[in-house]
Structures are given as C-alpha cells and as structure tokens.
Design an enzyme around this catalytic site. Sequence first.
Site, PDB file in Angstrom:
ATOM      1  N   GLU A 152      -7.242  -0.795   8.576  1.00  0.00           N
ATOM      2  CA  GLU A 152      -5.802  -0.625   8.832  1.00  0.00           C
ATOM      3  C   GLU A 152      -5.498   0.117  10.132  1.00  0.00           C
ATOM      4  O   GLU A 152      -4.730   1.072  10.142  1.00  0.00           O
ATOM      5  CB  GLU A 152      -5.149   0.084   7.639  1.00  0.00           C
ATOM      6  CG  GLU A 152      -5.347  -0.681   6.338  1.00  0.00           C
ATOM      7  CD  GLU A 152      -4.793   0.040   5.109  1.00  0.00           C
ATOM      8  OE1 GLU A 152      -4.274   1.155   5.252  1.00  0.00           O
ATOM      9  OE2 GLU A 152      -4.894  -0.521   4.009  1.00  0.00           O
ATOM     10  N   ASN A 201     -10.838  -4.502   8.355  1.00  0.00           N
ATOM     11  CA  ASN A 201     -10.052  -4.809   7.163  1.00  0.00           C
ATOM     12  C   ASN A 201      -8.601  -4.365   7.360  1.00  0.00           C
ATOM     13  O   ASN A 201      -8.359  -3.243   7.819  1.00  0.00           O
ATOM     14  CB  ASN A 201     -10.675  -4.053   5.973  1.00  0.00           C
ATOM     15  CG  ASN A 201     -10.120  -4.468   4.629  1.00  0.00           C
ATOM     16  OD1 ASN A 201     -10.121  -5.664   4.300  1.00  0.00           O
ATOM     17  ND2 ASN A 201      -9.661  -3.507   3.840  1.00  0.00           N
ATOM     18  N   HIS A 229      -2.423  -8.529   0.042  1.00  0.00           N
ATOM     19  CA  HIS A 229      -1.491  -7.890  -0.889  1.00  0.00           C
ATOM     20  C   HIS A 229      -0.169  -8.648  -0.819  1.00  0.00           C
ATOM     21  O   HIS A 229       0.668  -8.401   0.056  1.00  0.00           O
ATOM     22  CB  HIS A 229      -1.247  -6.425  -0.502  1.00  0.00           C
ATOM     23  CG  HIS A 229      -2.391  -5.521  -0.790  1.00  0.00           C
ATOM     24  ND1 HIS A 229      -2.871  -5.293  -2.061  1.00  0.00           N
ATOM     25  CD2 HIS A 229      -3.160  -4.767   0.029  1.00  0.00           C
ATOM     26  CE1 HIS A 229      -3.884  -4.436  -2.013  1.00  0.00           C
ATOM     27  NE2 HIS A 229      -4.084  -4.112  -0.757  1.00  0.00           N
ATOM     28  N   GLU A 232      -8.387  -7.608  -1.062  1.00  0.00           N
ATOM     29  CA  GLU A 232      -7.649  -6.744  -2.003  1.00  0.00           C
ATOM     30  C   GLU A 232      -6.498  -7.514  -2.646  1.00  0.00           C
ATOM     31  O   GLU A 232      -5.393  -6.990  -2.804  1.00  0.00           O
ATOM     32  CB  GLU A 232      -7.105  -5.502  -1.263  1.00  0.00           C
ATOM     33  CG  GLU A 232      -8.179  -4.697  -0.555  1.00  0.00           C
ATOM     34  CD  GLU A 232      -7.635  -3.467   0.172  1.00  0.00           C
ATOM     35  OE1 GLU A 232      -6.477  -3.081  -0.081  1.00  0.00           O
ATOM     36  OE2 GLU A 232      -8.383  -2.898   0.983  1.00  0.00           O
ATOM     37  N   ASP A 238      -3.604  -9.141  -4.612  1.00  0.00           N
ATOM     38  CA  ASP A 238      -2.721  -8.982  -5.770  1.00  0.00           C
ATOM     39  C   ASP A 238      -1.391  -9.633  -5.413  1.00  0.00           C
ATOM     40  O   ASP A 238      -1.046  -9.763  -4.242  1.00  0.00           O
ATOM     41  CB  ASP A 238      -2.568  -7.524  -6.231  1.00  0.00           C
ATOM     42  CG  ASP A 238      -2.228  -6.542  -5.122  1.00  0.00           C
ATOM     43  OD1 ASP A 238      -1.777  -6.973  -4.043  1.00  0.00           O
ATOM     44  OD2 ASP A 238      -2.398  -5.328  -5.340  1.00  0.00           O
TER      45      ASP A 238
HETATM   46  O1  G3I Z   1      -7.502  11.233  -8.769  1.00  0.00           O
HETATM   47  C1  G3I Z   1      -6.279  11.916  -8.509  1.00  0.00           C
HETATM   48  C2  G3I Z   1      -5.821  12.644  -9.714  1.00  0.00           C
HETATM   49  O2  G3I Z   1      -6.764  13.632 -10.070  1.00  0.00           O
HETATM   50  C3  G3I Z   1      -4.467  13.275  -9.456  1.00  0.00           C
HETATM   51  O3  G3I Z   1      -4.000  13.849 -10.589  1.00  0.00           O
HETATM   52  C4  G3I Z   1      -3.520  12.233  -8.986  1.00  0.00           C
HETATM   53  C5  G3I Z   1      -2.181  12.852  -8.637  1.00  0.00           C
HETATM   54  O4  G3I Z   1      -1.468  12.040  -7.750  1.00  0.00           O
HETATM   55  O5  G3I Z   1      -4.029  11.566  -7.863  1.00  0.00           O
HETATM   56  C6  G3I Z   1      -5.245  10.916  -8.097  1.00  0.00           C
HETATM   57  O6  G3I Z   1      -5.666  10.298  -6.906  1.00  0.00           O
HETATM   58  C7  G3I Z   1      -4.994   9.122  -6.559  1.00  0.00           C
HETATM   59  C8  G3I Z   1      -6.030   8.033  -6.373  1.00  0.00           C
HETATM   60  O7  G3I Z   1      -5.414   6.862  -5.912  1.00  0.00           O
HETATM   61  C9  G3I Z   1      -6.789   7.713  -7.659  1.00  0.00           C
HETATM   62  O8  G3I Z   1      -5.926   7.182  -8.597  1.00  0.00           O
HETATM   63  C10 G3I Z   1      -4.236   9.353  -5.284  1.00  0.00           C
HETATM   64  O9  G3I Z   1      -3.189  10.259  -5.498  1.00  0.00           O
HETATM   65  C11 G3I Z   1      -3.688   8.054  -4.785  1.00  0.00           C
HETATM   66  O10 G3I Z   1      -3.132   8.277  -3.491  1.00  0.00           O
HETATM   67  C12 G3I Z   1      -4.780   7.032  -4.672  1.00  0.00           C
HETATM   68  O11 G3I Z   1      -4.218   5.839  -4.271  1.00  0.00           O
HETATM   69  C13 G3I Z   1      -5.108   4.901  -3.751  1.00  0.00           C
HETATM   70  C14 G3I Z   1      -4.616   4.449  -2.392  1.00  0.00           C
HETATM   71  O12 G3I Z   1      -5.489   3.439  -1.885  1.00  0.00           O
HETATM   72  C15 G3I Z   1      -4.601   5.596  -1.400  1.00  0.00           C
HETATM   73  O13 G3I Z   1      -4.300   5.131  -0.135  1.00  0.00           O
HETATM   74  C16 G3I Z   1      -5.165   3.715  -4.681  1.00  0.00           C
HETATM   75  O14 G3I Z   1      -5.787   4.110  -5.903  1.00  0.00           O
HETATM   76  C17 G3I Z   1      -5.955   2.592  -4.061  1.00  0.00           C
HETATM   77  O15 G3I Z   1      -5.798   1.438  -4.845  1.00  0.00           O
HETATM   78  C18 G3I Z   1      -5.428   2.290  -2.675  1.00  0.00           C
HETATM   79  O16 G3I Z   1      -6.225   1.315  -2.087  1.00  0.00           O
HETATM   80  C19 G3I Z   1      -5.805   0.865  -0.818  1.00  0.00           C
HETATM   81  C20 G3I Z   1      -7.023   0.397  -0.063  1.00  0.00           C
HETATM   82  O17 G3I Z   1      -8.003   1.385  -0.031  1.00  0.00           O
HETATM   83  C21 G3I Z   1      -6.662  -0.031   1.342  1.00  0.00           C
HETATM   84  N1  G3I Z   1      -5.615  -1.008   1.342  1.00  0.00           N
HETATM   85  C22 G3I Z   1      -4.434  -0.664   0.592  1.00  0.00           C
HETATM   86  C23 G3I Z   1      -4.819  -0.310  -0.836  1.00  0.00           C
HETATM   87  C24 G3I Z   1      -3.591  -0.090  -1.661  1.00  0.00           C
HETATM   88  O18 G3I Z   1      -2.839   0.985  -1.172  1.00  0.00           O
END
Ligand code: G3I
Length: 508
Positions: free
Chosen positions: A173, A213, A250, A279, A281
């Site tokens: 990105e 990516n 996406h 990715e 969806d």
């Molecule tokens: O694990 C913590 C948890 O302990 C805490 O309580 C909670 C509170 O907000 O956060 C949790 O972490 C989160 C994590 O996902 C696991 O669920 C983060 O806040 C959250 O920001 C994170 O989001 C991820 C996101 O990337 C961050 O940019 C998504 O799961 C993940 O699916 C997403 O993936 C990205 C790809 O890497 C790149 N392309 C876009 C895609 C979707 O955004």
Amino acid sequence: MTNKDVGEYRGRTLRRLRRPRVLLAATGAVAAAALAFVMVPNANAAASTLGAAAAQSGRYFGTAIAAGRLNDGTYTTVAGREFNMVTAENEMKPDATEPQRGQFNFNGGDQIYTWATQRGMKVRGHTLAWHSQQPAWFQSLSGSSLRQAMIDHINGVMAHYKGKLPYWDVVNEAFAENGTRRASNLQSTGNDWIEVAFKTARNADPSAKLCYNDYNIENWSYAKTQGVYSMVKDFKSRGVPIDCVGLQTHFTGGSSLPSNFQTTLSSFAALGVDVALTEADVTNASTSQYSGLTTACMNVPRCVGITVWGVRDSDSWRSSESPLLFDGSGNKKAAYTSVLNALNAAPPTSPTPTTASPTVSPTTSPTTSPSTSPSSSPPPTGGTGVILGSQSGRCIDVPNSSHNNGTRVQLYDCHGQTNQTWTYTASKQLTVYGNMCLDAAGSANGAAVQIYSCNGQANQQWNLNSNGTITGVQSGRCLDVWSTSNGAQVQLYSCSGQANQQFRLTAR
Ligand code: G3I
C-alpha cells in the site's frame, strides 16, 4: 485502508474472455518427450473444495487466518477443508514481528505457519514494509535510521522464514489514490525506499517470490492502478527484483468489480510478473462479483491464485458487510458455489511459458496447443542428462558439488556439469557422480529431496512419467518446487498438475 479509499472503485460486470492455454516445455535436442508441449490432464473435472478446484488449473485458493481463532473448531474445520494457501491476517506484520528494535517475535506467525503446513497448505508472507501497523519504536525514527530499521526488519523476518514461504508481500500500500506515492514516514526516507526493500528481500531469501501488494488497483483506468503499473514496469526495465503484484480485491466499502479487471491482471502479467488476488471480499458476497473476479483470474495464465480475507463473515474485518464465502456458522453461501463453479470451469492447466536454459536448450518459440490435448510423449526409460524444470527453465543441482549424504538438491541455472548430470537406471534410480542417488528423506508432503549413497531402497526409486512429472516410487508424490529461483529447494508434494511439478530428464 479506509472506507473512503475503498469507495473510489467503480463497479461493472466483468467481461469474460477465454484464451488458449499453453505450457511450453522448452528443452534440448534429445528426448522426444522433452520437445513436447505438455498439457496436464484434468483429473478432477468438478472438485468439491476451493483448494482442490483451484489446483486443477495449477493455482491456489487461500484465506487470511488469525492465530487467535485457531482454537475455534468450526473455523479450523472449514479452513482446513477448503483452502490450500494461508496468509497471516496480522501476525507477520512489523508491529507483531519486531515489537522492540532487534527483538523479533514470531509466535503468532509460527503458530499459523505450523497449523497451515501440517495440513499441506502453503503460507504467503504479509507484510514487511508498510505505513500501517508499525511498532512504536519504528514510528519514532526518520531518515537514514528509519531506512536502516526497515532493512534490518526485512532481513530479520525473512531470515526466520527463509525457504519456507513461496511469496512475500515485501511492500504494502505505498501508493495514493491519485497514482503518486503515498505520503508516509517510509516515503520520507527517499523515493528509492521501495526498490531498496525489494533488493534487500531478494538477498535475504532468494527462493521467495517478491510481491508489491495494494488495494484500489483493480480498475485499469484508475490513476492508482497506472501509478503502480508504471513502477513495476520501471523496476522490470532496471532489473529491480520484483516477481509479483498482489491486487487486494476488496470490493467492500462501496467498491465493486470493475469490468476491466481482467485487462488489469493481464497487463501487469505482461510485464513479466505473477499476479494474485490477495485479500478478496465483496459486499454482501455478491455471487456475480465473486464469480467474475474468479473468472478474471482463471483467464490470465499468470494469475497464480486467489485469497479471501477471512473464513466466515464473522471473521471479517468488515463483518457488517457479510463479505465472505461462509456465514457465521460456517455454512457455504451462494457466493461459495459461484466461486467453486468458476474454478471448476477453468481450463485444466496454468501454463506459464518456460524460459529455456541457455546451455541445454537450442529451444523453440512459444506455440499453442489444444487445451484438451494431453502429452503423448512416451516416458523416458533411461539415459543421462540434466533434470530440467519446465516452469523455471532451471536444472536440479547438487549445491556446491557436494558429495555429502543428505545434501538437499535445488534449482539452479543449467550448466550441465557433474553436479547437474543425472543417469536414470534400469532399477529406476537417478544417480549422480556414479554412486550417489536422488533420495527422498521421507514420504510426506514437504519431504526433502537430497543425495545419498545408493542403497537400492524404494525412497531412491523414481518414475519418469509421460505427463512430465517425476514421482517417488515409495511416496507416490511428485518432485515439486515452490519457486523458480536459483536456490529453490526441491521437495516431495502431492501431485497437483501444476507447472512447478513438471521436470524432464533431458539428455545432453
Ligand atoms: O488484538 C487487538 C486486541 O487485543 C484489542 O483489544 C483490539 C482493540 O481494538 O485490537 C486488536 O487488534 C486489532 C487487530 O486487527 C486484530 O483484530 C487492531 O485493533 C486492528 O487495527 C487490526 O485490524 C487489522 C487491519 O489490517 C489493520 O490495518 C485487520 O484485522 C486486518 O484484517 C487488516 O488487514 C489489512 C491488510 O493487512 C492490508 N490490506 C487491508 C486489510 C484490511 O484493512
């Protein structure tokens, strides 16, 4: 990525095109078999899982996996049954893998890697250099110290997974919606940061395919797509190592499938890189969009696979849009069937035209063959020569001309010296140096293929098959390699019909 970002897509119906599929087996002057254009028969015309259906055309079908969900039985049952490629959703990102400078943590990533590989799945690495999900210490740096931290991070993470991951999202990105570079702390270290990342990654693990990516690069007429395309074209023209482009796909947050998606995929591929949907969806799991994105990939030979961003709707980062192939209970949705049908409708092989090795092959120019015609070449019955990988154009090589028992064999540029010269004997051995044999160090998926003193046992016996594969007599599995690069290790793997399992003994 924000909803606003994603909302800039344009959606239309995908135009479907079919192309003849070609697998060029470029070889030397000897065996007739080695001069054939090989089409692998489609053994399973209607596979019943996503991974098996994709494998019929030499592709994978993957999902994002979260380590925290691996104790959920429904989740692991569905994921273990349906997919043959896994991406760690968050566990291999910089904040997870290097929480303190120089202190690496691979607990989550390794958990996912182990879970996947124990089930015969492969793992895509995601991601090494990104403006998001950086550890706090990293965000406090700038200039040359930040640049060095990025290099050290790539080296540290790739060293841990060296030789294990077929693909790495090296940079994620890095472009803005208008097609220029996204403003970020990494961009502030100098415009060359992306190529430095790729060069570092190539040196760190020459066996991994290195990907750029991004999201919102599916629409060919969109500025961001063109910006990324220009970068990849420039990298290829200057020899910056890049092997693949991941299109996140996406189609959520207001975006949808563009009608020119296949044009985008084929245009990137024409630059000489693999493409993958990394990715995927889709809002409310539209069946037409899911089948359309799948067919677009199936129609582009260098589209190597599709990954959906999660298993069930309840696992999705956009769960409110119900964008995945399984509902919250793990039941197959209508979109699942539309994807499975599109995978099963694909022609049987994913033919990547091969590049012949200069020393072995006087070679030929690419030609098409009917998509239904299997190879008619007789299996070789004996002879001496190199073992040429059709996909890579590289030869099976004993590293450093080692004579040590247990030395794993690899792919390497063909030169035909003694460490690449194999003799197929009447007792089905493949000997090297006269007294050492190609030997399987086990019979499971992923078992090492090595040299060992000839002992007459079944793990040193091989069948050279008319469909272009070489199978172990003991295991029944195919010689397989997950990269086309120099140094890629040869292993045993269930025969899949993929081009990376095509090897021929080509006499010199
Ligand atoms: O694990 C913590 C948890 O302990 C805490 O309580 C909670 C509170 O907000 O956060 C949790 O972490 C989160 C994590 O996902 C696991 O669920 C983060 O806040 C959250 O920001 C994170 O989001 C991820 C996101 O990337 C961050 O940019 C998504 O799961 C993940 O699916 C997403 O993936 C990205 C790809 O890497 C790149 N392309 C876009 C895609 C979707 O955004």
